[in-house]
Motif scaffolding. Structure first.
Motif, PDB file in Angstrom:
ATOM      1  N   UNK A  94      -6.587   1.543   2.777  1.00  0.00           N
ATOM      2  CA  UNK A  94      -7.311   0.857   3.852  1.00  0.00           C
ATOM      3  C   UNK A  94      -8.176  -0.260   3.270  1.00  0.00           C
ATOM      4  N   UNK A  95      -8.854   0.051   2.180  1.00  0.00           N
ATOM      5  CA  UNK A  95      -9.692  -0.958   1.539  1.00  0.00           C
ATOM      6  C   UNK A  95      -8.891  -2.129   0.992  1.00  0.00           C
ATOM      7  N   UNK A  96      -7.730  -1.822   0.424  1.00  0.00           N
ATOM      8  CA  UNK A  96      -6.866  -2.900  -0.079  1.00  0.00           C
ATOM      9  C   UNK A  96      -6.434  -3.803   1.074  1.00  0.00           C
ATOM     10  N   UNK A  97      -6.011  -3.189   2.170  1.00  0.00           N
ATOM     11  CA  UNK A  97      -5.580  -3.987   3.322  1.00  0.00           C
ATOM     12  C   UNK A  97      -6.750  -4.795   3.895  1.00  0.00           C
ATOM     13  N   UNK A 157       2.417  -1.102   7.389  1.00  0.00           N
ATOM     14  CA  UNK A 157       1.331  -2.078   7.415  1.00  0.00           C
ATOM     15  C   UNK A 157       1.477  -3.088   6.269  1.00  0.00           C
ATOM     16  N   UNK A 158       1.915  -2.621   5.102  1.00  0.00           N
ATOM     17  CA  UNK A 158       2.185  -3.548   3.993  1.00  0.00           C
ATOM     18  C   UNK A 158       3.205  -4.608   4.428  1.00  0.00           C
ATOM     19  N   UNK A 159       4.258  -4.142   5.087  1.00  0.00           N
ATOM     20  CA  UNK A 159       5.284  -5.077   5.575  1.00  0.00           C
ATOM     21  C   UNK A 159       4.683  -6.086   6.551  1.00  0.00           C
ATOM     22  N   UNK A 160       3.850  -5.605   7.465  1.00  0.00           N
ATOM     23  CA  UNK A 160       3.247  -6.501   8.444  1.00  0.00           C
ATOM     24  C   UNK A 160       2.299  -7.497   7.770  1.00  0.00           C
ATOM     25  N   UNK A 161       1.519  -7.036   6.812  1.00  0.00           N
ATOM     26  CA  UNK A 161       0.616  -7.957   6.108  1.00  0.00           C
ATOM     27  C   UNK A 161       1.411  -9.010   5.338  1.00  0.00           C
ATOM     28  N   UNK A 193       5.133  -6.329  -2.051  1.00  0.00           N
ATOM     29  CA  UNK A 193       6.093  -5.379  -1.484  1.00  0.00           C
ATOM     30  C   UNK A 193       6.960  -4.727  -2.550  1.00  0.00           C
ATOM     31  N   UNK A 194       7.265  -5.461  -3.599  1.00  0.00           N
ATOM     32  CA  UNK A 194       8.042  -4.859  -4.685  1.00  0.00           C
ATOM     33  C   UNK A 194       7.253  -3.713  -5.323  1.00  0.00           C
ATOM     34  N   UNK A 195       5.986  -3.924  -5.574  1.00  0.00           N
ATOM     35  CA  UNK A 195       5.141  -2.872  -6.136  1.00  0.00           C
ATOM     36  C   UNK A 195       5.006  -1.708  -5.159  1.00  0.00           C
ATOM     37  N   UNK A 196       4.672  -2.015  -3.919  1.00  0.00           N
ATOM     38  CA  UNK A 196       4.411  -0.961  -2.931  1.00  0.00           C
ATOM     39  C   UNK A 196       5.661  -0.156  -2.601  1.00  0.00           C
ATOM     40  N   UNK A 197       6.818  -0.783  -2.572  1.00  0.00           N
ATOM     41  CA  UNK A 197       8.046  -0.041  -2.251  1.00  0.00           C
ATOM     42  C   UNK A 197       8.310   1.033  -3.297  1.00  0.00           C
TER      43      UNK A 197
END
Length: 152
Positions: free
Chosen positions: A66-69, A117-121, A132-136
């Motif tokens: 949440x903080x990262x976003x 949410x990562x995708x939306x951001x 997205x590469x890292x988060x996936x």
């Protein structure tokens, strides 16, 4: 910065992201090999039994995300990214309770939501190109660990 270097995950983000997987991996191992969980509890205390580690550490990381976003949201003058950035922490607060199975399920769903949410951001162009590469990769491993907690 070239386009290819802009898409590369910075080493600190990659290494710290991988290090952040260790409690998930250890907890999943403890579920698959109960002696590992028992030894961990004997060495450092009952808070570190495998199922509880998945739930408690997962809750912490959902709140961290949440903080990262939120940090990404500050790059926008729109209110919606700020609202979305608070949802993982609110999800954790309101849904992670009950028994082990219910709480683990809630953590797993929370990580699926965070990835959406990562995708939306990324669509909003608020994330770095490599995000997205890292988060996936990290999310896939976290979900696998949580699935072990649910189904093993």
């Amino acid at each position: 910065m070239t386009q290819s270097s802009a898409n590369q995950i910075p080493p600190p983000a990659l290494y710290l992201g991988l290090a952040g997987l260790l409690p998930f991996l250890w907890a999943a191992l403890g579920i698959l090999v109960p002696a590992v969980s028992d030894a961990t509890v004997a060495a450092i205390g009952p808070r570190f039994n495998a199922p509880y580690m998945l739930i408690s550490y997962g809750t912490v990381i959902l709140c961290f995300m949440s903080g990262v976003l939120w940090g990404f949201a500050v790059k926008s003058d729109r209110v919606l990214p700020y609202i979305v950035s608070t949802l993982p922490a609110l999800w954790a607060f309101f849904s992670i309770s009950g028994g082990e199975r219910q709480a683990t399920s809630a953590v797993l769903i929370g990580f699926l939501l965070v990835f959406l949410f990562d995708l939306q951001f990324a669509v909003w162009r608020l994330t770095p190109p490599w995000w997205l590469k890292l988060r996936a990769g990290l999310t896939a491993i976290v979900l696998a660990c949580l699935a072990i907690g649910l189904f093993a």
